[in-house]
Enzyme design. Sequence first.
Site, PDB file in Angstrom:
ATOM      1  N   GLY A 217       0.843  -1.124   0.038  1.00 49.08           N
ATOM      2  CA  GLY A 217       0.107   0.140   0.045  1.00 49.08           C
ATOM      3  C   GLY A 217       0.860   1.298  -0.184  1.00 49.08           C
ATOM      4  N   TYR A 218       1.427   1.584  -0.987  1.00 45.70           N
ATOM      5  CA  TYR A 218       2.383   2.777  -1.444  1.00 45.70           C
ATOM      6  C   TYR A 218       1.362   3.910  -2.055  1.00 45.70           C
ATOM      7  CZ  TYR A 218       6.972   1.166   0.134  1.00 45.70           C
ATOM      8  OH  TYR A 218       7.976   0.761   1.129  1.00 45.70           O
ATOM      9  N   SER A 219       1.070   3.612  -3.557  1.00 46.77           N
ATOM     10  CA  SER A 219       0.637   4.473  -4.204  1.00 46.77           C
ATOM     11  C   SER A 219      -0.818   4.840  -3.911  1.00 46.77           C
ATOM     12  CB  SER A 219       0.406   3.934  -5.631  1.00 46.77           C
ATOM     13  OG  SER A 219       1.645   3.436  -6.104  1.00 46.77           O
TER      14      SER A 219
ATOM     15  N   THR B 276       8.327   4.807 -12.361  1.00 52.60           N
ATOM     16  CA  THR B 276       8.340   4.605 -14.146  1.00 52.60           C
ATOM     17  C   THR B 276       9.666   4.837 -14.759  1.00 52.60           C
ATOM     18  OG1 THR B 276       8.041   7.096 -14.111  1.00 52.60           O
ATOM     19  CG2 THR B 276       5.748   5.804 -13.791  1.00 52.60           C
ATOM     20  N   ASN B 277       9.669   4.662 -16.031  1.00 51.85           N
ATOM     21  CA  ASN B 277      10.836   4.666 -16.657  1.00 51.85           C
ATOM     22  C   ASN B 277      11.365   6.216 -16.875  1.00 51.85           C
ATOM     23  OD1 ASN B 277      10.887   2.018 -17.022  1.00 51.85           O
ATOM     24  ND2 ASN B 277      11.388   1.802 -19.055  1.00 51.85           N
ATOM     25  N   GLU B 278      10.497   7.138 -16.697  1.00 52.22           N
ATOM     26  CA  GLU B 278      10.888   8.609 -16.864  1.00 52.22           C
ATOM     27  C   GLU B 278      11.576   8.845 -15.379  1.00 52.22           C
ATOM     28  OE1 GLU B 278       7.768   7.484 -17.438  1.00 52.22           O
ATOM     29  OE2 GLU B 278       7.970   7.804 -19.659  1.00 52.22           O
TER      30      GLU B 278
ATOM     31  N   GLU C 252      16.496  -6.757  -3.200  1.00 55.45           N
ATOM     32  CA  GLU C 252      16.502  -7.835  -4.400  1.00 55.45           C
ATOM     33  C   GLU C 252      16.272  -7.003  -5.893  1.00 55.45           C
ATOM     34  OE1 GLU C 252      17.362 -10.614  -4.036  1.00 55.45           O
ATOM     35  OE2 GLU C 252      16.657 -11.589  -5.785  1.00 55.45           O
TER      36      GLU C 252
HETATM   37  C1  LIG Z   1       0.853  -3.045 -12.968  1.00 54.59           C
HETATM   38  C2  LIG Z   1       1.137  -2.108 -11.766  1.00 54.59           C
HETATM   39  C3  LIG Z   1       1.128  -2.649 -10.573  1.00 54.59           C
HETATM   40  C4  LIG Z   1       1.359  -1.945  -9.411  1.00 54.59           C
HETATM   41  N1  LIG Z   1       1.267  -2.374  -8.067  1.00 54.59           N
HETATM   42  C5  LIG Z   1       1.277  -1.512  -7.126  1.00 54.59           C
HETATM   43  C6  LIG Z   1       1.248  -2.147  -5.864  1.00 54.59           C
HETATM   44  O1  LIG Z   1       1.044  -3.136  -5.679  1.00 54.59           O
HETATM   45  N2  LIG Z   1       1.238  -1.034  -4.846  1.00 54.59           N
HETATM   46  C7  LIG Z   1       1.382   0.244  -4.985  1.00 54.59           C
HETATM   47  O2  LIG Z   1       1.488   0.984  -4.002  1.00 54.59           O
HETATM   48  N3  LIG Z   1       1.674   0.636  -6.284  1.00 54.59           N
HETATM   49  C8  LIG Z   1       1.438   0.039  -7.453  1.00 54.59           C
HETATM   50  N4  LIG Z   1       1.378   0.433  -8.773  1.00 54.59           N
HETATM   51  C9  LIG Z   1       1.677   1.861  -8.835  1.00 54.59           C
HETATM   52  C10 LIG Z   1       2.783   2.559  -9.210  1.00 54.59           C
HETATM   53  O3  LIG Z   1       3.726   2.480  -8.472  1.00 54.59           O
HETATM   54  C11 LIG Z   1       2.468   3.689  -9.745  1.00 54.59           C
HETATM   55  O4  LIG Z   1       1.741   3.520 -11.054  1.00 54.59           O
HETATM   56  C12 LIG Z   1       3.790   4.398 -10.232  1.00 54.59           C
HETATM   57  O5  LIG Z   1       4.687   4.964  -9.212  1.00 54.59           O
HETATM   58  C13 LIG Z   1       3.549   5.894 -11.054  1.00 54.59           C
HETATM   59  O6  LIG Z   1       2.503   6.702 -10.443  1.00 54.59           O
HETATM   60  P1  LIG Z   1       1.089   7.144 -11.147  1.00 54.59           P
HETATM   61  O7  LIG Z   1       0.444   6.030 -11.853  1.00 54.59           O
HETATM   62  O8  LIG Z   1       0.425   7.968 -10.029  1.00 54.59           O
HETATM   63  O9  LIG Z   1       1.602   7.972 -12.447  1.00 54.59           O
HETATM   64  P2  LIG Z   1       2.136   9.397 -12.230  1.00 54.59           P
HETATM   65  O10 LIG Z   1       2.892   9.843 -10.929  1.00 54.59           O
HETATM   66  O11 LIG Z   1       0.980  10.534 -12.088  1.00 54.59           O
HETATM   67  O12 LIG Z   1       2.913   9.700 -13.538  1.00 54.59           O
HETATM   68  C14 LIG Z   1       2.106  10.149 -14.809  1.00 54.59           C
HETATM   69  C15 LIG Z   1       3.167  10.064 -15.831  1.00 54.59           C
HETATM   70  O13 LIG Z   1       4.110  11.375 -15.383  1.00 54.59           O
HETATM   71  C16 LIG Z   1       5.517  11.225 -15.516  1.00 54.59           C
HETATM   72  N5  LIG Z   1       6.163  11.668 -14.356  1.00 54.59           N
HETATM   73  C17 LIG Z   1       5.847  11.852 -13.090  1.00 54.59           C
HETATM   74  N6  LIG Z   1       6.790  12.571 -12.331  1.00 54.59           N
HETATM   75  C18 LIG Z   1       7.721  12.709 -13.244  1.00 54.59           C
HETATM   76  C19 LIG Z   1       8.936  13.561 -13.135  1.00 54.59           C
HETATM   77  N7  LIG Z   1       9.288  14.236 -11.978  1.00 54.59           N
HETATM   78  N8  LIG Z   1       9.894  13.660 -14.235  1.00 54.59           N
HETATM   79  C20 LIG Z   1       9.353  13.071 -15.461  1.00 54.59           C
HETATM   80  N9  LIG Z   1       8.295  12.272 -15.697  1.00 54.59           N
HETATM   81  C21 LIG Z   1       7.403  12.262 -14.461  1.00 54.59           C
HETATM   82  C22 LIG Z   1       5.717   9.583 -15.261  1.00 54.59           C
HETATM   83  O14 LIG Z   1       6.540   8.930 -15.444  1.00 54.59           O
HETATM   84  C23 LIG Z   1       4.152   9.121 -15.998  1.00 54.59           C
HETATM   85  O15 LIG Z   1       4.573   8.740 -17.286  1.00 54.59           O
HETATM   86  C24 LIG Z   1       1.258  -0.299  -9.839  1.00 54.59           C
HETATM   87  C25 LIG Z   1       1.491  -0.010 -11.158  1.00 54.59           C
HETATM   88  C26 LIG Z   1       1.129  -0.726 -11.933  1.00 54.59           C
HETATM   89  C27 LIG Z   1       1.057  -0.167 -13.387  1.00 54.59           C
END
Ligand SMILES: Cc1cc2nc3c(=O)[nH]c(=O)nc-3n(C[C@H](O)[C@H](O)[C@H](O)COP(=O)(O)OP(=O)(O)OC[C@H]3O[C@@H](n4cnc5c(N)ncnc54)[C@H](O)[C@@H]3O)c2cc1C
Length: 394
Positions: free
Chosen positions: A127-129, A376-378, A245
């Site tokens: 439970g992070y996001s 994310t890769n960004e 890991e």
């Molecule tokens: C398959 C999957 C499983 C997941 N499982 C979990 C889980 O079990 N528990 C949990 O807590 N979370 C989980 N997540 C969430 C995941 O960690 C987030 O989706 C991720 O951190 C991106 O956050 P966001 O979706 O809010 O996108 P945002 O942070 O809103 O980003 C939107 C876009 O903006 C870009 N962006 C944002 N900030 C910047 C910056 N500073 N510089 C450049 N680009 C930027 C991002 O790269 C992305 O392209 C999961 C996500 C997926 C897709």
Amino acid sequence: MEMSFTPEQIAFRQEVRAWIRSAMPPRVREKADVDGAFDQSEVMEWHKVLYRKGWIAPHWPKEYGGPGLDATSRFILVEELELAGTPHLSPFGLAMVGPLLMQYGTDAQKKRFLPKILSGEEVWCQGYSEPNAGSDLASLKLRAEDDGKGHFVLNGQKTWTTYAQYADWIFCLCRTDPNARKQEGISFVLVDMKTPGVTAKPFLTTGGTPAFSETFFENAVVPKENLVGPLHGGWTVAKALLGHERTTIAAVGQSSRQIRRIKRIAAQTMANGKSLLEDPGFRAKIARLEVRFRALQIANYRALASAQLGHAPGPEASILKIRGSEILQQCLELGMELMGHDALAWFNEPGVVPANEQWVASSFNYTRATTIYGGTNEIQKNVIAKLILSLPSR
Ligand SMILES: Cc1cc2nc3c(=O)[nH]c(=O)nc-3n(C[C@H](O)[C@H](O)[C@H](O)COP(=O)(O)OP(=O)(O)OC[C@H]3O[C@@H](n4cnc5c(N)ncnc54)[C@H](O)[C@@H]3O)c2cc1C
């Protein structure tokens, strides 16, 4: 730098490979042979087989029930499991909160939680996001208020909680001090999913699986003994968890399996009296992918050799994450191209998608997420710019 395997390591690889073939339950093996998708019961069945063998947590130290393997043997074991197509085990207990409890947990927490993570009796989720806290995780709002009677009372929401609907426990980042600066008022708390006021609402992905839940907390009362690390010190704990890991971050085994799957389907797909594997245009595409894959594999071996010498993975893990996730996506893109119009049938309809192509489209869809989850890769590129290239931030 030594990058070849010793005779003992080669023998270990053979031992692992032979054991996996003999230990896989028949239904699991059937799916593994066609790189199928496993349901939760099959994942847990395989978890228990590995547990009985003592290989469920290759990276755990012996004192906590790990097999005491060195970095290379761990890598070999994990790679062979991936190559054999065995079910992916949930990382949240074994690879995340387990190692974290070893580092930050109290003796009572270690005793209470670690054995059940190993045995698979308790399943965890992360439970992070939150709806407005993903990349900018420190903006999280899930509130944990001290009730003055030995409890936190949790109110708020998590999102993207992978497989929360199957989990017994969730580890949460909560805001314990709303007045402190962003990263300073956060704590790391373990919550029993059966706590009244905790609700997981699963939703479907385009991959056709109920992979995520939104997780809601409404006056959920959690004992303060479930705090891990210092109060308001959760940010440091959270970062430590993400560092655990990382040798599998490049997903080398997964891509290797996908390339093998593409070749198998290409060999069975006929066009103009020849298989697609004999088509020079298609062969060139596979070769290009294999060259990129081989470069990734070597980069991963370099990281492994460094881990073997006791160096913790640094920002170079971001390079492996970017290339690994992109190559995995490219594998599935080529798989979709190979399938032609069959690829339009997302959900493995019997009679529509030939047996050997089942799950390609749903894997393609799910794999879109590899460049998002785990940072994310960004964001990984920001890490490389700052910590490897020392570029000034704007
Ligand atoms: C398959 C999957 C499983 C997941 N499982 C979990 C889980 O079990 N528990 C949990 O807590 N979370 C989980 N997540 C969430 C995941 O960690 C987030 O989706 C991720 O951190 C991106 O956050 P966001 O979706 O809010 O996108 P945002 O942070 O809103 O980003 C939107 C876009 O903006 C870009 N962006 C944002 N900030 C910047 C910056 N500073 N510089 C450049 N680009 C930027 C991002 O790269 C992305 O392209 C999961 C996500 C997926 C897709």
